[in-house]
Design a protein around this motif. Structure first.
Motif, PDB file in Angstrom:
ATOM      1  N   LEU A 153       0.828  -1.207   0.000  1.00  0.00           N
ATOM      2  CA  LEU A 153       0.000   0.000   0.000  1.00  0.00           C
ATOM      3  C   LEU A 153       0.863   1.258   0.000  1.00  0.00           C
ATOM      4  CD1 LEU A 153      -2.735  -1.074   2.599  1.00  0.00           C
ATOM      5  CD2 LEU A 153      -2.973  -0.971   0.119  1.00  0.00           C
ATOM      6  N   ALA A 154       1.876   1.266   0.862  1.00  0.00           N
ATOM      7  CA  ALA A 154       2.757   2.438   0.922  1.00  0.00           C
ATOM      8  C   ALA A 154       3.540   2.602  -0.375  1.00  0.00           C
ATOM      9  CB  ALA A 154       3.708   2.309   2.115  1.00  0.00           C
ATOM     10  N   ALA A 155       4.021   1.490  -0.935  1.00  0.00           N
ATOM     11  CA  ALA A 155       4.799   1.554  -2.177  1.00  0.00           C
ATOM     12  C   ALA A 155       3.947   2.024  -3.341  1.00  0.00           C
ATOM     13  CB  ALA A 155       5.405   0.179  -2.484  1.00  0.00           C
ATOM     14  N   GLY A 156       2.692   1.581  -3.395  1.00  0.00           N
ATOM     15  CA  GLY A 156       1.806   2.030  -4.458  1.00  0.00           C
ATOM     16  C   GLY A 156       1.573   3.526  -4.414  1.00  0.00           C
ATOM     17  N   GLY A 157       1.396   4.057  -3.201  1.00  0.00           N
ATOM     18  CA  GLY A 157       1.232   5.500  -3.065  1.00  0.00           C
ATOM     19  C   GLY A 157       2.476   6.262  -3.478  1.00  0.00           C
ATOM     20  N   ALA A 158       3.648   5.741  -3.090  1.00  0.00           N
ATOM     21  CA  ALA A 158       4.906   6.407  -3.451  1.00  0.00           C
ATOM     22  C   ALA A 158       5.130   6.382  -4.957  1.00  0.00           C
ATOM     23  CB  ALA A 158       6.070   5.738  -2.728  1.00  0.00           C
ATOM     24  N   ALA A 159       4.883   5.236  -5.587  1.00  0.00           N
ATOM     25  CA  ALA A 159       5.116   5.108  -7.030  1.00  0.00           C
ATOM     26  C   ALA A 159       4.204   6.042  -7.825  1.00  0.00           C
ATOM     27  CB  ALA A 159       4.886   3.660  -7.465  1.00  0.00           C
ATOM     28  N   ALA A 160       2.936   6.123  -7.431  1.00  0.00           N
ATOM     29  CA  ALA A 160       2.011   7.002  -8.142  1.00  0.00           C
ATOM     30  C   ALA A 160       2.382   8.466  -7.945  1.00  0.00           C
ATOM     31  CB  ALA A 160       0.584   6.745  -7.669  1.00  0.00           C
ATOM     32  N   PHE A 161       2.769   8.836  -6.721  1.00  0.00           N
ATOM     33  CA  PHE A 161       3.108  10.237  -6.455  1.00  0.00           C
ATOM     34  C   PHE A 161       4.352  10.663  -7.226  1.00  0.00           C
ATOM     35  CE2 PHE A 161       4.897  13.739  -3.941  1.00  0.00           C
ATOM     36  CZ  PHE A 161       3.797  14.586  -3.916  1.00  0.00           C
ATOM     37  N   VAL A 162       5.313   9.753  -7.376  1.00  0.00           N
ATOM     38  CA  VAL A 162       6.513  10.061  -8.146  1.00  0.00           C
ATOM     39  C   VAL A 162       6.152  10.445  -9.572  1.00  0.00           C
ATOM     40  CG1 VAL A 162       8.524   8.981  -9.223  1.00  0.00           C
ATOM     41  CG2 VAL A 162       8.154   8.729  -6.780  1.00  0.00           C
ATOM     42  N   HIS A 163       5.162   9.761 -10.148  1.00  0.00           N
ATOM     43  CA  HIS A 163       4.769  10.053 -11.519  1.00  0.00           C
ATOM     44  C   HIS A 163       3.982  11.362 -11.648  1.00  0.00           C
ATOM     45  CE1 HIS A 163       5.647   5.731 -12.139  1.00  0.00           C
ATOM     46  NE2 HIS A 163       5.937   6.115 -13.362  1.00  0.00           N
ATOM     47  N   THR A 164       3.423  11.855 -10.553  1.00  0.00           N
ATOM     48  CA  THR A 164       2.640  13.086 -10.625  1.00  0.00           C
ATOM     49  C   THR A 164       3.448  14.326 -10.274  1.00  0.00           C
ATOM     50  OG1 THR A 164       1.885  12.884  -8.316  1.00  0.00           O
ATOM     51  CG2 THR A 164       0.532  11.834 -10.025  1.00  0.00           C
ATOM     52  N   ARG A 165       4.722  14.164  -9.977  1.00  0.00           N
ATOM     53  CA  ARG A 165       5.569  15.299  -9.612  1.00  0.00           C
ATOM     54  C   ARG A 165       6.864  15.254 -10.404  1.00  0.00           C
ATOM     55  NH1 ARG A 165       1.675  17.079  -7.767  1.00  0.00           N
ATOM     56  NH2 ARG A 165       1.303  18.073  -5.751  1.00  0.00           N
ATOM     57  N   GLU A 166       7.222  16.363 -10.976  1.00  0.00           N
ATOM     58  CA  GLU A 166       8.484  16.462 -11.695  1.00  0.00           C
ATOM     59  C   GLU A 166       9.627  16.673 -10.705  1.00  0.00           C
ATOM     60  OE1 GLU A 166       8.155  19.594 -14.529  1.00  0.00           O
ATOM     61  OE2 GLU A 166       6.497  18.675 -15.645  1.00  0.00           O
ATOM     62  N   GLY A 167      10.748  16.080 -10.993  1.00  0.00           N
ATOM     63  CA  GLY A 167      11.933  16.311 -10.175  1.00  0.00           C
ATOM     64  C   GLY A 167      12.196  15.282  -9.101  1.00  0.00           C
ATOM     65  N   ILE A 168      11.272  14.333  -8.876  1.00  0.00           N
ATOM     66  CA  ILE A 168      11.519  13.313  -7.849  1.00  0.00           C
ATOM     67  C   ILE A 168      11.453  11.912  -8.452  1.00  0.00           C
ATOM     68  CG2 ILE A 168      10.725  14.703  -5.905  1.00  0.00           C
ATOM     69  CD1 ILE A 168       8.057  13.268  -6.053  1.00  0.00           C
ATOM     70  N   ALA A 169      11.682  11.806  -9.749  1.00  0.00           N
ATOM     71  CA  ALA A 169      11.615  10.510 -10.430  1.00  0.00           C
ATOM     72  C   ALA A 169      12.693   9.555  -9.943  1.00  0.00           C
ATOM     73  CB  ALA A 169      11.740  10.705 -11.938  1.00  0.00           C
ATOM     74  N   ASN A 170      13.801  10.093  -9.370  1.00  0.00           N
ATOM     75  CA  ASN A 170      14.871   9.209  -8.899  1.00  0.00           C
ATOM     76  C   ASN A 170      14.446   8.374  -7.698  1.00  0.00           C
ATOM     77  OD1 ASN A 170      14.673  11.430  -7.268  1.00  0.00           O
ATOM     78  ND2 ASN A 170      16.870  11.724  -7.016  1.00  0.00           N
ATOM     79  N   SER A 171      13.279   8.675  -7.099  1.00  0.00           N
ATOM     80  CA  SER A 171      12.793   7.905  -5.960  1.00  0.00           C
ATOM     81  C   SER A 171      12.189   6.568  -6.373  1.00  0.00           C
ATOM     82  CB  SER A 171      11.739   8.705  -5.182  1.00  0.00           C
ATOM     83  OG  SER A 171      12.263   9.922  -4.720  1.00  0.00           O
ATOM     84  N   ILE A 172      11.954   6.363  -7.669  1.00  0.00           N
ATOM     85  CA  ILE A 172      11.277   5.155  -8.119  1.00  0.00           C
ATOM     86  C   ILE A 172      12.112   3.911  -7.855  1.00  0.00           C
ATOM     87  CG2 ILE A 172      12.168   5.133 -10.468  1.00  0.00           C
ATOM     88  CD1 ILE A 172       8.530   4.407  -9.363  1.00  0.00           C
ATOM     89  N   ALA A 173      13.451   4.045  -7.833  1.00  0.00           N
ATOM     90  CA  ALA A 173      14.314   2.888  -7.546  1.00  0.00           C
ATOM     91  C   ALA A 173      14.075   2.385  -6.127  1.00  0.00           C
ATOM     92  CB  ALA A 173      15.782   3.258  -7.744  1.00  0.00           C
TER      93      ALA A 173
END
Length: 375
Positions: A153-173
């Motif tokens: 649940l937490a990972a799903g929220g983090a992954a979706a939020f990364v895609h909705t914000r520019e500049g934090i794509a490096n968090s996807i790893a």
């Protein structure tokens, strides 16, 4: 009675000056949100079953399988990072909130074919090596609990939020490492190939250890872990996309209801596994407590090597093995009966215990310089 004092303009100015002093004059920064057009184009591309997707997924599956066989955590983590399976899952969540049938359909096809590819590669690799040993990295993914659902649940929220914000794509790893997608599928393939001949690292048959279906139970448990991750990721990702004003609540209502129902279906086995983990913890705590406080404890002069807890017909079964000194084996049955009663009272439900103890002779010898012999 005094009225609450309103914040004055001077106080607001003071707080503003204080913030500027702390931040060095930098204004509060909020990442630029990804536009609907950019996000839609990205999700469409991510949903496509391309050569690059399957090539990287195949390599990730091979790395994960080799790491699981070798019991190597670094190799398994590496497989998590390079595996691209999260991309079509995110596209599926986005397609559901926007009710884009093409994105939904293509994403489902990509996820299913990718899932089959990983399981097949793990099965073939295990068949080529001809090994029958299930290490700790394999067994650890065969019994998912509600804790794994919480991670998903937490990972799903983090992954979706990364895609909705520019500049934090490096968090996807980090998200890929936090939630396991490829390793559970690889374990499913390994379990299917192991079959009834599976053995643990210590050479004990898994049938005697509580996994009565051998590799079949391993495969089923690992696949439940994958489904847990999939359902948790998609459900929360949908909510995050909606909260960021992508898609429509009305269009997503049916999908949210569906995934809520799927979550309820998998909660029961996850809750059962968590309860078994709790029982194992209570067994260890009680064993340590009795060994420290009672001279007649059955494990005061021994050590527990492994514990496995299962639920059969609604009754808790505990299997344990270890070793103890020969002189501590006197009245072992009576002391085990007492331990079983204390444990049942501690957890509030009846249990059945089976303890395999190896009696050993322990000889303690000591060497020291002559001047320290009596110390």
């Amino acid at each position: 009675m005094s009225r609450p004092r309103k914040k004055t303009g001077q106080e607001s100015t003071f707080l503003l000056r204080l913030w500027r002093g702390i931040s060095g004059g930098l204004p509060p920064f909020v990442e630029q949100p990804t536009s609907a057009e950019e996000l839609s184009a990205e999700m469409t591309i991510n949903s496509m079953p391309s050569f690059g997707f399957f090539f990287m997924l195949a390599l990730a599956a091979a790395i994960a399988t080799f790491g699981l066989i070798a019991n190597s955590a670094p190799a398994i983590i590496g497989a998590m990072i390079i595996a691209p399976l999260m991309s079509p899952i995110m596209s599926l969540a986005y397609g559901l909130v926007t009710f884009n049938r093409q994105t939904i359909g293509v994403s489902i096809i990509t996820v299913i074919t990718g899932t089959c590819l990983v399981v097949a590669i793990a099965y073939i690799v295990m068949m080529i090596f001809g090994m029958r040993v299930a290490g700790s990295e394999i067994l650890s993914r065969a019994s998912p609990t509600l804790l794994d659902l919480g991670v998903a649940l937490a990972a799903g929220g983090a992954a979706a939020f990364v895609h909705t914000r520019e500049g934090i794509a490096n968090s996807i790893a980090g998200v890929a490492i936090a939630v396991a997608l490829v390793p559970p599928l690889a374990v499913s393939g390994i379990g299917l190939q192991l079959g009834q001949k599976a053995i643990s690292e210590t050479g004990i048959s898994l049938g005697e250890f509580g996994l009565f279906g051998g590799g079949t139970d391993i495969a089923a448990g690992a696949f439940i872990l994958f489904l847990t991750n999939l359902v948790g990721i998609v459900a929360v990702a949908m909510l995050v996309f909606l909260s960021q004003r992508h898609g429509s609540w009305k269009k997503a209502l049916v999908a949210l209801t569906l995934f809520a129902g799927l979550a309820l279906l998998i909660v029961e086995p996850l809750q059962e596994s968590l309860h078994e983990m709790y029982i194992k913890n209570r067994v260890l705590r009680l064993a340590v407590k009795l060994a420290a406080t009672r001279e007649d404890s059955i494990l005061r002069k021994g050590k527990i090597e492994s514990i496995y807890v299962t639920t059969r017909n609604g009754l808790i079964h505990i299997s344990a093995d270890g070793y103890t000194q020969k002189d501590a084996m006197t009245n072992a049955q009576e002391r085990l009966n007492e331990f079983q009663k204390l444990l049942a009272a501690d957890i509030g439900e009846p249990v059945i215990m089976e303890l395999d103890l190896i009696p050993v002779d322990i000889v303690r010898i000591r060497s020291a310089p002559a001047e320290f012999t009596n110390r």
